[in-house]
Write an enzyme that holds these catalytic residues in place. Structure first.
Site, mmCIF file in Angstrom:
data_model
loop_
_atom_site.group_PDB
_atom_site.id
_atom_site.type_symbol
_atom_site.label_atom_id
_atom_site.label_comp_id
_atom_site.label_asym_id
_atom_site.label_seq_id
_atom_site.Cartn_x
_atom_site.Cartn_y
_atom_site.Cartn_z
ATOM 1 N N LYS A 188 -3.576 2.016 25.794
ATOM 2 C CA LYS A 188 -3.678 3.199 26.505
ATOM 3 C C LYS A 188 -1.913 3.477 26.741
ATOM 4 C CE LYS A 188 -7.887 3.889 24.722
ATOM 5 N NZ LYS A 188 -9.075 3.737 25.147
HETATM 6 C C1 LIG Z 1 -10.611 3.315 23.932
HETATM 7 C C2 LIG Z 1 -11.846 4.559 24.397
HETATM 8 C C3 LIG Z 1 -12.973 4.271 25.600
HETATM 9 C C4 LIG Z 1 -12.811 2.511 25.668
HETATM 10 O O1 LIG Z 1 -12.576 2.239 26.852
HETATM 11 P P1 LIG Z 1 -12.030 0.528 26.857
HETATM 12 O O2 LIG Z 1 -10.883 0.783 28.155
HETATM 13 O O3 LIG Z 1 -11.834 -0.112 25.710
HETATM 14 O O4 LIG Z 1 -13.645 0.129 27.160
HETATM 15 C C5 LIG Z 1 -13.911 4.890 25.384
HETATM 16 N N1 LIG Z 1 -13.541 6.360 24.752
HETATM 17 C C6 LIG Z 1 -12.307 6.748 24.081
HETATM 18 C C7 LIG Z 1 -12.225 7.934 23.896
HETATM 19 C C8 LIG Z 1 -11.280 6.026 24.156
HETATM 20 O O5 LIG Z 1 -10.816 6.370 23.446
#
Ligand SMILES: *Cc1c(COP(=O)(O)O)cnc(C)c1O
Length: 387
Positions: A188
């Site tokens: 991210k």
């Molecule tokens: C990465 C992601 C999540 C989950 O995030 P985590 O921190 O791994 O729990 C939820 N929604 C979307 C759209 C994502 O891309």
């Protein structure tokens, strides 16, 4: 014999970790407090400031944040929660964790984002909440969702896993919903390896989420530690183990400080892709409105075999053969086996989301990519269309 030139290997989303993050992690290791402590508190304060939200609760994932947001909104058995099929499975899984039933509504095919009118049409007397996702980093129509939530008495929980830097019609993402959930997963825009944050304007909900994130204990470990003398706590609900650690916050503090600069690099790479791929038979989403900021988490192209002359999967294979990673965001959630079998979802129910899921490809995007790597991606995409 000529030796073949080794292709440039381009990873999909390499993390951009600087010296400041590394130094802070080392200082944390040397400081003697590894779990939830002073750095988590500082990161929460800095993040709340950045977003302009009254409260920020640091957690070990965005998934945990979505789950706690639904619980804080009072979502439970017998309730329905509406979301998009064009998302990561976690967005829908948490609805089931909360004991509720996931309901999908279709997207706007020009943006990839949940369509407020489709959500309106999917509301029943059991609907309690809606979870729009800022797909790829593009802010949803927050004004329309707020009006809908107010009119139909729904909780608004935004999945902002892609959208830390986002601004919607002049308003910072993180201030436009009852709860906004951010992800700091390794790929991210802001990463702590694993991690997440929820922002909310409700002091009461923030306190509930804080307690629920650490076993339901009325005082967390850091405040017990600071207290001199016998430490006491009470368990006020059967909570979860969702807390962030100071090691994660050590990364987060400096990732947050560098976010603006790294976002500028994401914009630059995205613009280079836009201009270099403009002549190819691919589809793209429309531009964001002027008063909005796209967080540029993903760079997506749409590859439809009929108009492009090759399929998305063919293109992904050709890129892989040239050492270029790519990814699909996302396979439609309602067609995953569990969802199809348990809820009876079938192909054809959400045609716009299905068409995007079948044709979308994400190209490598990270501020850690070099110009040379970006040009290698462009060459490989162009040559795939010539073949
Ligand atoms: C990465 C992601 C999540 C989950 O995030 P985590 O921190 O791994 O729990 C939820 N929604 C979307 C759209 C994502 O891309």
């Amino acid at each position: 014999m000529s030796t073949a030139v080794a292709p440039d290997v381009v990873p999909f989303s390499p993390p951009d970790i600087g010296g400041a993050e590394i130094a802070e992690v080392i200082a944390t290791l040397e400081g003697g407090w590894l779990s939830t402590g002073p750095r988590v508190r500082r990161f929460e304060e800095a993040f709340a400031d950045y977003v302009g939200a009254p409260h920020a609760i640091a957690l070990n994932s965005c998934t945990a944040g979505l789950h706690l947001s639904l619980l804080a909104a009072g979502v439970g058995p017998g309730d329905e929660v509406i979301t998009t099929p064009l998302t990561f499975c976690a967005t829908a899984n948490v609805i089931i964790h909360a004991g509720a039933t996931p309901v999908f509504a279709d997207i706007d095919p020009t943006t990839g984002n949940l369509d407020p009118a489709a959500v309106d049409a999917a509301i029943t007397p059991r609907t309690r909440a809606v979870i729009p996702v800022h797909y790829a980093g593009r802010p949803v129509e927050v004004g329309a969702f707020q009006a809908l939530a107010r009119r139909r008495n729904l909780a608004l929980v935004e999945d902002a896993a892609h959208c830390v830097e986002g601004v919607a019609d002049g308003r910072k993402i993180g201030t436009t919903a009852d709860f906004t959930c951010f992800s700091f997963y390794a790929t991210k825009n802001l990463t702590t390896g694993e991690g997440g944050m929820v922002t909310t304007a409700s002091a009461e909900a923030a306190e509930l989420m804080r307690v629920a994130s650490l076993h339901g204990m009325s005082r967390d470990a850091w405040s017990r530690y600071q207290q001199v003398g016998p430490t006491r706590y009470d368990v006020v609900l059967p909570g979860f183990k969702y807390n962030m650690t100071d090691l994660q916050a050590a990364l987060g503090l400096h990732q947050l400080a560098a976010l603006g600069e790294r976002h500028a690099r994401r914009v630059q790479i995205s613009q280079r892709y836009d201009e270099a791929l403009a002549g190819l038979p691919i589809g793209t989403f429309v531009a964001v409105p002027p008063a909005s900021v796209h967080a540029r988490h993903l760079y997506t192209i749409l590859v439809d075999p009929q108009s492009s002359g090759l399929s998305r999967d063919d293109l992904a294979e050709l890129l892989a053969a040239s050492g270029i990673a790519s990814s699909v965001h996302f396979p439609a959630v309602h067609l995953h086996r569990y969802y199809a079998e348990r809820f009876g979802f079938v192909r054809g129910q959400f045609p716009h989301a299905e068409r995007i899921a079948d044709t979308v490809l994400s190209l490598p995007l990270s501020p850690a990519l070099t110009d040379r790597q970006v040009e290698a991606v462009i060459r490989a995409v162009r040559s795939a269309f010539r073949s």
